[in-house]
Enzyme design. Structure first.
Site, PDB file in Angstrom:
ATOM      1  N   HIS A 169      42.507  45.860  -8.889  1.00  0.00           N
ATOM      2  CA  HIS A 169      43.245  46.308  -8.071  1.00  0.00           C
ATOM      3  C   HIS A 169      44.808  45.863  -8.351  1.00  0.00           C
ATOM      4  O   HIS A 169      45.090  44.620  -8.218  1.00  0.00           O
ATOM      5  CB  HIS A 169      43.006  46.164  -6.647  1.00  0.00           C
ATOM      6  CG  HIS A 169      41.575  46.374  -6.409  1.00  0.00           C
ATOM      7  ND1 HIS A 169      41.359  47.922  -5.946  1.00  0.00           N
ATOM      8  CD2 HIS A 169      40.143  45.900  -6.396  1.00  0.00           C
ATOM      9  CE1 HIS A 169      39.978  48.081  -5.589  1.00  0.00           C
ATOM     10  NE2 HIS A 169      39.383  46.991  -6.118  1.00  0.00           N
ATOM     11  N   LEU A 170      45.473  46.748  -8.954  1.00  0.00           N
ATOM     12  CA  LEU A 170      46.821  46.357  -9.184  1.00  0.00           C
ATOM     13  C   LEU A 170      47.819  46.622  -8.176  1.00  0.00           C
ATOM     14  O   LEU A 170      48.985  46.024  -8.354  1.00  0.00           O
ATOM     15  CB  LEU A 170      47.171  46.806 -10.659  1.00  0.00           C
ATOM     16  CG  LEU A 170      46.345  46.248 -11.799  1.00  0.00           C
ATOM     17  CD1 LEU A 170      47.066  47.225 -13.211  1.00  0.00           C
ATOM     18  CD2 LEU A 170      46.513  44.935 -11.993  1.00  0.00           C
TER      19      LEU A 170
ATOM     20  N   ASN B 283      43.237  52.790  -4.931  1.00  0.00           N
ATOM     21  CA  ASN B 283      43.269  52.640  -3.627  1.00  0.00           C
ATOM     22  C   ASN B 283      44.458  51.849  -3.403  1.00  0.00           C
ATOM     23  O   ASN B 283      44.805  50.858  -2.816  1.00  0.00           O
ATOM     24  CB  ASN B 283      42.075  51.794  -2.689  1.00  0.00           C
ATOM     25  CG  ASN B 283      42.134  50.473  -3.462  1.00  0.00           C
ATOM     26  OD1 ASN B 283      42.091  50.093  -4.601  1.00  0.00           O
ATOM     27  ND2 ASN B 283      41.381  49.555  -2.608  1.00  0.00           N
TER      28      ASN B 283
ATOM     29  N   ASP C 243      36.709  42.995 -10.284  1.00  0.00           N
ATOM     30  CA  ASP C 243      37.114  43.280  -8.804  1.00  0.00           C
ATOM     31  C   ASP C 243      38.318  42.498  -8.507  1.00  0.00           C
ATOM     32  O   ASP C 243      38.656  42.374  -7.248  1.00  0.00           O
ATOM     33  CB  ASP C 243      35.802  43.297  -7.834  1.00  0.00           C
ATOM     34  CG  ASP C 243      36.102  44.084  -6.575  1.00  0.00           C
ATOM     35  OD1 ASP C 243      37.155  44.733  -6.514  1.00  0.00           O
ATOM     36  OD2 ASP C 243      35.330  44.144  -5.734  1.00  0.00           O
TER      37      ASP C 243
ATOM     38  N   ASN D 280      33.622  42.060  -0.446  1.00  0.00           N
ATOM     39  CA  ASN D 280      32.728  43.101  -0.229  1.00  0.00           C
ATOM     40  C   ASN D 280      32.518  43.818  -1.281  1.00  0.00           C
ATOM     41  O   ASN D 280      33.223  44.280  -2.034  1.00  0.00           O
ATOM     42  CB  ASN D 280      33.553  44.196   0.884  1.00  0.00           C
ATOM     43  CG  ASN D 280      32.549  45.024   1.297  1.00  0.00           C
ATOM     44  OD1 ASN D 280      31.292  45.153   1.129  1.00  0.00           O
ATOM     45  ND2 ASN D 280      32.947  46.314   1.638  1.00  0.00           N
TER      46      ASN D 280
END
Lengths: 430, 316
Positions: free
Chosen positions: A62-63, A94, A305, A278
């Site tokens: 996730h950047l 996201n 992740d 999660n």
């Protein structure tokens, strides 16, 4: 610039190489590979005692750009990647707004072109705004360069929708990645359900919330005849479902993350929110099963992740903290310590899980050291021990449970498309 | 009460009974015995915490626990400040850690915290140098309640070791149950938890408790029972179908007590729901120590405040 990397232990699972060789990098490509090369080069790097491998590929990061540049940017995230040996990072959609249109794919590509220090490939959303309601235009996203689609962070709740996505993705030759979580079974939970959640007085997340969704998604993949990749597997049952799916010929692959085999639910006992992720950290039994699955191939990939969150978001009550930890800088070391040193995987086996396999699954044509390939190459000092310090973290966010840990195996040099972006652990050389 | 071996108290915080040794728990009970005597004097005040300031930081409404801590602190001559924080405003407002640091900047010695989130006192304790006393956090622990329960039990029955104690009610959502299980088992009691199956949390047996969903089994051979307040509305869902049915199956009545050991001690952390988990007859009856618990709460909390304030360096 041309570089000659000499005397290293060259590991390239794709070419079945694991032996002392020299590598010549020129014009962005691997120009030559062989024993005692005498080619002239602008710079000669002695890699004696070190491992030379294809650059690592993280298929799950996730950047945070666009929209949450307070947590991470493409620039800081890819620097973190380089520190950890990742020459290619796949960024999840996201963001704010979500990467769900050709326009946003293009925007992220532009950001990456301007600021990334490593390769960046883009994973677009499956549904518009990741709301699980309306399928994106897969063909247009693919045309704009998306390498996969995923609503990561959420599972696609609607079966028909996911089935349609799988079919459409198959037609377009693009991968579908599913975050497997049945919210009806996990809702409100903050750590693994069991003794720990009971003792700590926190709501638990059942394993079934993950594996029941894995089961459903594998069935849908089968029905669609398409291809699915299961993100961040954390428990024994999911690993077993993957094993069975592969046996029965379903076109499915899966990843797990270093924290799922390096940590267990006990780590949560001090309410350290950097142990909140999660899916959650599970039990000893699950760790053993994940390792077994990595060994026998039921799980194909070690991904990070990487999920940056700011200190102020994480320094709160366990219930209120967001899920996730950063992982790009520690993934290789933790995998070496837990998988190679504990004889779960060979070095070559690990490089497969972190480079060759993700490349194949995403269709990147990278992850190898073949003559003529783009020179994404890393040099690893396999025995170097170091303390992972907060001050040294490249990522803009510092949410790691591994701060203060003594880690082993450090990346010293990184080449991205023939350009030396890290030299002797210093990022920024070229 | 017999003299216990004295130990040097080193803990700056009281976060839960899970984190205390048998000796430390006994030391608190022994210290409380001394303070109990103070509460019977004409002048119910000692200068033990004179010049110290205690903040009651409550993120959940509570009258009895807050009042008990306030009286305890005042009887030790500490200055007391009460801060009530609206849980709903927390997410948008100041973080727990910032609040803690601001309180500390006021040169506060002890923060007594009640919080709706499990583990909030743990997080607060490692962020401030002041002592932190857990006055109940989520479903996690309520250590002073369990300590006063044990104190009362020991006063009544002379010992804790070897006693059969049953905790009856909503175990899943009870911090009182968890603290009691830790404390009682450490002191050698045999603990049984009794509730409808859906209110028994997974793995609670690993904390050392025997499990049953049959009240008869919990009452048989019990030297004492701790009856928990039954809350029917939780997260908008019903934890048990009906109040009447609960009373029928799990409510403690005089009839059911007749089959128990004669001197069975009946405890309840309060506030009681008459006619739901306990009948009025039992609550007000000879076996009930419910009001003694309230009185003992003062002595136990005085002991806790005194000990953490005077903790010898190690963690302080």
């Amino acid at each position: 610039m041309s570089y000659l990397i000499k005397n290293g232990r060259v590991i390239d699972p794709e070419s079945k190489l694991d032996e002392p060789l020299d590598i010549l990098i020129n014009n962005g490509k691997i120009e030559n590979i062989g024993k005692a090369l005498t080619d002239r080069a602008d710079e000669i790097i002695d890699a004696k005692g070190k491992i030379v491998a294809p650059g690592l590929i993280d298929m799950h990061a996730h950047l945070r750009e666009p929209g949450r540049e307070d947590k991470e940017t493409v620039a800081s995230g890819t620097r973190a990647g380089i520190r950890g040996g990742f020459t290619t990072v796949a960024c999840m959609p996201n963001t704010e707004p979500a990467i769900d249109s050709p326009k946003t794919v293009k925007l992220v590509r532009e950001i990456a072109r301007k600021s990334a220090v490593s390769g960046v490939v883009i994973i677009a959303a499956i549904t518009e705004a990741r709301e699980g309601k309306k399928l994106v235009n897969i063909k247009a996203l693919k045309a704009e360069g998306a390498v996969a689609i995923s609503d990561d962070g959420s599972s696609v709740e609607n079966e028909d929708l996911l089935l349609a996505a799988l079919k459409e993705a198959k037609k377009e030759g693009i991968l579908v990645i599913e975050h497997c979580e049945d919210l009806k079974l996990s809702s409100g939970g903050v750590l693994n359900k069991g003794f720990m959640s009971t003792k700590m007085g926190l709501r638990g997340i059942t394993k079934a919330s993950e594996y029941e969704r894995v089961r459903r998604d594998l069935e849908l993949a089968k029905k669609s005849g398409g291809r699915i990749h299961i993100a961040h597997i954390s428990c024994k049952e999911s690993a077993e479902l993957m094993r069975q799916a592969k046996k029965s010929g379903i076109d499915a692959t899966a990843e797990t993350c270093p924290h799922y085999f390096a940590l267990m639910e006990d780590c949560c006992s001090t309410y350290d929110t950097n142990t909140k992720m999660n899916p959650p950290l599970r039990t000893k039994e699950d760790v053993a099963a994940l390792k077994e699955a990595l060994k026998d191939g039921a799980i194909d990939v070690v991904a990070t992740d990487h999920a940056p969150h700011t200190d102020s978001e994480k320094d709160v009550e366990f219930d209120y903290a967001p899920f996730g930890i950063i992982g790009l800088e520690t993934a290789l070391s933790l995998s070496v310590m837990e998988l190679v040193d504990k004889k779960i995987l060979t070095w070559s086996g690990l490089i497969s899980k972190m480079s060759a396999n993700p490349s194949k699954i995403l269709g990147l044509g990278k992850g190898n050291l073949k003559k003529g390939s783009p020179a994404d190459v890393i040099i690893i000092d396999p025995d170097k021990e170091y303390i992972y310090k907060k001050e040294s973290i490249e990522s803009q966010s510092k949410n790691s449970p591994f701060i203060g840990w003594k880690l082993k195996a450090k990346v010293s040099h990184v080449f991205v498309a023939g350009k030396m972006v890290m030299k002797d652990e210093a990022i920024g050389h070229s | 009460m017999t003299m216990e071996k004295k130990i040097v108290w080193t803990k700056k915080d009281l976060l839960g009974l899970e984190y205390l040794s048998k000796e430390e728990i006994e030391h608190i009970l022994y210290t409380a015995q001394g303070f109990k005597e103070v509460t019977t004097r004409q002048i119910k005040k000692v200068p033990a915490l004179r010049g110290k300031t205690v903040v009651n930081l409550f993120y959940e409404p509570s009258t009895r626990t807050r009042t008990s801590f306030e009286i305890a602190a005042k009887r030790l001559s500490a200055d007391v400040v009460n801060i009530a924080v609206e849980a709903s405003s927390v997410k948008k407002g100041e973080t727990l850690i910032d609040t803690g640091r601001n309180i500390e900047a006021l040169k506060i010695d002890i923060i007594v915290v009640r919080h709706n989130c499990s583990g909030a006192p743990n997080i607060l304790a490692r962020s401030v140098g002041a002592s932190v006393v857990n006055a109940g956090d989520g479903w996690h622990e309520h250590p002073t309640q369990a300590l006063l329960d044990m104190f009362t039990l020991k006063s009544k029955l002379g010992r804790i070791e070897g006693l059969n104690v049953s905790i009856i009610g909503d175990i899943a959502h009870s911090r009182v149950a968890r603290s009691n299980i830790w404390g009682l088992t450490k002191l050698g009691a045999k603990v049984t938890v009794c509730a409808p199956k859906m209110l028994i949390p997974e793995g609670i047996e690993k904390m050392g408790a025997r499990i049953t969903d049959k009240l008869d089994e919990a009452l048989e051979g019990a030297d004492a029972i701790n009856v928990l307040r039954m809350q029917f509305e939780r997260d908008g869902a019903l934890a048990f179908p009906s109040k009447l049915e609960y009373f029928k199956q799990y409510g403690i009545t005089a009839d059911k007590l007749k089959k128990c050991k004669k001197g069975i001690v009946v405890m309840h952390p309060g506030p009681i729901n008459r006619g739901i988990e306990i009948s009025s007859e039992v609550a007000d009856g000879a076996n009930s120590v419910i009001l003694e618990q309230v009185t003992n709460g003062i002595a136990v909390r005085m002991a806790v405040l005194y000990l953490v304030a005077h903790a010898k360096k190690e963690t302080r």
